[in-house]
Motif scaffolding. Sequence first.
Motif, PDB file in Angstrom:
ATOM      1  N   ILE A 102       0.837  -1.207   0.000  1.00 34.18           N
ATOM      2  CA  ILE A 102       0.000   0.000   0.000  1.00 34.18           C
ATOM      3  C   ILE A 102       0.867   1.251   0.000  1.00 34.18           C
ATOM      4  O   ILE A 102       0.577   2.235  -0.698  1.00 34.18           O
ATOM      5  N   GLU A 103       1.953   1.231   0.761  1.00 34.19           N
ATOM      6  CA  GLU A 103       2.852   2.383   0.785  1.00 34.19           C
ATOM      7  C   GLU A 103       3.425   2.666  -0.598  1.00 34.19           C
ATOM      8  O   GLU A 103       3.511   3.831  -1.031  1.00 34.19           O
ATOM      9  N   ALA A 104       3.801   1.614  -1.313  1.00 35.20           N
ATOM     10  CA  ALA A 104       4.331   1.789  -2.673  1.00 35.20           C
ATOM     11  C   ALA A 104       3.243   2.326  -3.603  1.00 35.20           C
ATOM     12  O   ALA A 104       3.509   3.196  -4.449  1.00 35.20           O
ATOM     13  N   GLN A 105       2.011   1.817  -3.447  1.00 36.69           N
ATOM     14  CA  GLN A 105       0.897   2.279  -4.270  1.00 36.69           C
ATOM     15  C   GLN A 105       0.594   3.754  -4.018  1.00 36.69           C
ATOM     16  O   GLN A 105       0.408   4.538  -4.960  1.00 36.69           O
ATOM     17  N   SER A 107       2.607   6.029  -2.855  1.00 38.70           N
ATOM     18  CA  SER A 107       3.711   6.839  -3.376  1.00 38.70           C
ATOM     19  C   SER A 107       3.589   7.049  -4.871  1.00 38.70           C
ATOM     20  O   SER A 107       3.766   8.169  -5.383  1.00 38.70           O
ATOM     21  N   ARG A 108       3.250   5.999  -5.599  1.00 39.07           N
ATOM     22  CA  ARG A 108       3.110   6.106  -7.055  1.00 39.07           C
ATOM     23  C   ARG A 108       1.954   7.017  -7.427  1.00 39.07           C
ATOM     24  O   ARG A 108       2.070   7.877  -8.310  1.00 39.07           O
ATOM     25  N   LEU A 109       0.807   6.819  -6.754  1.00 37.33           N
ATOM     26  CA  LEU A 109      -0.370   7.617  -7.085  1.00 37.33           C
ATOM     27  C   LEU A 109      -0.167   9.095  -6.755  1.00 37.33           C
ATOM     28  O   LEU A 109      -0.581   9.977  -7.515  1.00 37.33           O
ATOM     29  N   ARG A 110       0.465   9.368  -5.621  1.00 41.59           N
ATOM     30  CA  ARG A 110       0.700  10.768  -5.250  1.00 41.59           C
ATOM     31  C   ARG A 110       1.612  11.456  -6.257  1.00 41.59           C
ATOM     32  O   ARG A 110       1.441  12.643  -6.567  1.00 41.59           O
ATOM     33  N   ALA A 111       2.555  10.709  -6.809  1.00 43.53           N
ATOM     34  CA  ALA A 111       3.445  11.273  -7.822  1.00 43.53           C
ATOM     35  C   ALA A 111       2.669  11.647  -9.086  1.00 43.53           C
ATOM     36  O   ALA A 111       3.076  12.552  -9.833  1.00 43.53           O
ATOM     37  N   ASP A 112       1.541  10.970  -9.318  1.00 35.93           N
ATOM     38  CA  ASP A 112       0.701  11.271 -10.473  1.00 35.93           C
ATOM     39  C   ASP A 112      -0.365  12.310 -10.172  1.00 35.93           C
ATOM     40  O   ASP A 112      -1.219  12.602 -11.017  1.00 35.93           O
ATOM     41  N   GLY A 113      -0.360  12.850  -8.946  1.00 39.14           N
ATOM     42  CA  GLY A 113      -1.341  13.855  -8.573  1.00 39.14           C
ATOM     43  C   GLY A 113      -2.642  13.306  -8.044  1.00 39.14           C
ATOM     44  O   GLY A 113      -3.620  14.047  -7.892  1.00 39.14           O
ATOM     45  N   ALA A 140      -4.755   3.082   3.776  1.00 38.62           N
ATOM     46  CA  ALA A 140      -4.676   4.293   2.967  1.00 38.62           C
ATOM     47  C   ALA A 140      -6.075   4.822   2.724  1.00 38.62           C
ATOM     48  O   ALA A 140      -7.062   4.074   2.752  1.00 38.62           O
ATOM     49  N   LEU A 141      -6.155   6.133   2.477  1.00 34.68           N
ATOM     50  CA  LEU A 141      -7.407   6.783   2.116  1.00 34.68           C
ATOM     51  C   LEU A 141      -7.248   7.406   0.739  1.00 34.68           C
ATOM     52  O   LEU A 141      -6.321   8.184   0.499  1.00 34.68           O
ATOM     53  N   TYR A 142      -8.156   7.052  -0.163  1.00 32.32           N
ATOM     54  CA  TYR A 142      -8.210   7.642  -1.500  1.00 32.32           C
ATOM     55  C   TYR A 142      -9.471   8.498  -1.541  1.00 32.32           C
ATOM     56  O   TYR A 142     -10.579   8.015  -1.786  1.00 32.32           O
ATOM     57  N   GLY A 143      -9.288   9.781  -1.237  1.00 30.51           N
ATOM     58  CA  GLY A 143     -10.411  10.647  -0.906  1.00 30.51           C
ATOM     59  C   GLY A 143     -11.329  11.010  -2.041  1.00 30.51           C
ATOM     60  O   GLY A 143     -12.478  11.401  -1.803  1.00 30.51           O
ATOM     61  N   GLU A 144     -10.888  10.904  -3.295  1.00 30.94           N
ATOM     62  CA  GLU A 144     -11.721  11.315  -4.425  1.00 30.94           C
ATOM     63  C   GLU A 144     -12.602  10.192  -4.963  1.00 30.94           C
ATOM     64  O   GLU A 144     -13.485  10.443  -5.784  1.00 30.94           O
ATOM     65  N   GLU A 145     -12.364   8.983  -4.517  1.00 35.08           N
ATOM     66  CA  GLU A 145     -13.090   7.846  -5.058  1.00 35.08           C
ATOM     67  C   GLU A 145     -14.490   7.744  -4.466  1.00 35.08           C
ATOM     68  O   GLU A 145     -14.844   8.455  -3.525  1.00 35.08           O
ATOM     69  N   GLY A 146     -15.285   6.861  -5.033  1.00 32.00           N
ATOM     70  CA  GLY A 146     -16.629   6.670  -4.527  1.00 32.00           C
ATOM     71  C   GLY A 146     -17.326   5.543  -5.245  1.00 32.00           C
ATOM     72  O   GLY A 146     -16.676   4.694  -5.861  1.00 32.00           O
ATOM     73  N   TRP A 147     -18.639   5.544  -5.194  1.00 37.86           N
ATOM     74  CA  TRP A 147     -19.414   4.480  -5.831  1.00 37.86           C
ATOM     75  C   TRP A 147     -20.659   5.075  -6.482  1.00 37.86           C
ATOM     76  O   TRP A 147     -21.111   6.163  -6.127  1.00 37.86           O
ATOM     77  N   ILE A 148     -21.170   4.344  -7.453  1.00 37.91           N
ATOM     78  CA  ILE A 148     -22.323   4.783  -8.222  1.00 37.91           C
ATOM     79  C   ILE A 148     -23.549   3.944  -7.867  1.00 37.91           C
ATOM     80  O   ILE A 148     -23.481   2.711  -7.803  1.00 37.91           O
ATOM     81  N   ASP A 149     -24.663   4.620  -7.627  1.00 41.68           N
ATOM     82  CA  ASP A 149     -25.960   3.953  -7.545  1.00 41.68           C
ATOM     83  C   ASP A 149     -26.417   3.773  -8.990  1.00 41.68           C
ATOM     84  O   ASP A 149     -26.977   4.680  -9.607  1.00 41.68           O
TER      85      ASP A 149
END
Length: 380
Positions: A102-105, A107-113, A140-149
């Motif tokens: 998760i830490e590696a993930q 780090s990679r995602l944060r580098a992509d914004g 980890a928390l991915y704050g922009e994600e979500g789910w669709i009804d």
Amino acid sequence: MNQRIIVVGAGVIGCSLADELTRRGASVTVIDAAAPGSGTSSATFAWVNANSKTPEDYYELNYLGLRAHERVARSLPHNGAHWFHQTGTVQVAHSDERMNAIEAQVSRLRADGYEARLLGASDVTDLEPNLNAANVCGGALYGEEGWIDVQTMCVSLLDRAVERGAEFFPYQTVTRLRERHVTTTSTDGATHEYEADVVILAAGNGTRRILTNEGIEFPTIDPVGGSGSGGTGHPKVGIISTTGMVDSGIRHLIRSEGIALRPARNGGITFADNPTGGKWEMSDPGIWTVPALLLDRARELYPALNQTTTESVLLGTRVLPDDGLTIADWVDENHSVYAVATHSGVTLSAHLADAVSREVIEGDRHASLASFGLSRFIAA
């Protein structure tokens, strides 16, 4: 020019297309073999994300999908129907090995914004206090994600398209597709004929069947026979289960090893695990052992579920292009038939509606679709 466009399929992509095409002034006819959102779209976990999508251009496409859902949500009236629940995703680790991954993930995602931050064990339980804290190492928390009804989304978008003049014909199966001409058969056996300037196929696995009937090989995995024109293996089955109402609900979409949970539209919890469900063939009776197995995992992670049972189970066959990525392109040289096929339909639907509508109406192909045409399947 007021183009006449037939959209085959009333899932998340087809309904999104109908809404966007009518917004752009097209005359739209939507045809589906069943009710809106009742096919593959109904049997999806409906997680909106670009979290683990590869390669880079596919990650970018999914990130645009997430952003497009945000824009649509902002455009809706406050007292109207809303279907994108941007709760954020909490990923939970129960081992040091998983935490390292998760830490590696992150780090990679944060580098992509991408919005992502590491959580300690106490952070996880602060965000989800009813989670079983035993053996939680962090996450980890991915704050922009979500789910669709999905049901609300499909019905709302299709209704809006109809209000603008679109026509919807449910329970009609496409039996013939010729250039700018569609023949269907309804459940009572009646035959119907439709003419248009363009036909857009967004019928999930039905797109392959429709084109195969016309002698056109479409590079998605055969939902019945196994591999497609170049793919191997059988398609993964999606198994989505939902409990009855839970007094102590969850606040986020939660992912852990072997189980994923999210709030459900009925006040319960929807749970799934794609690798577990994907091991089965749809015809194997053993597939019905999966919901009980996953409920046990869900209860271990979220003890509040001990007081409830599974209320519904939905099965669907994923739409899988041969290389696992998205297809969005013209099928013919005359630009009369366009096809969209993807296993990330929920995440991509809002962006694909915008990009494909613009390409069909204005002839301008969106840069994000450059890698997702049919030419990539042509042998060199």
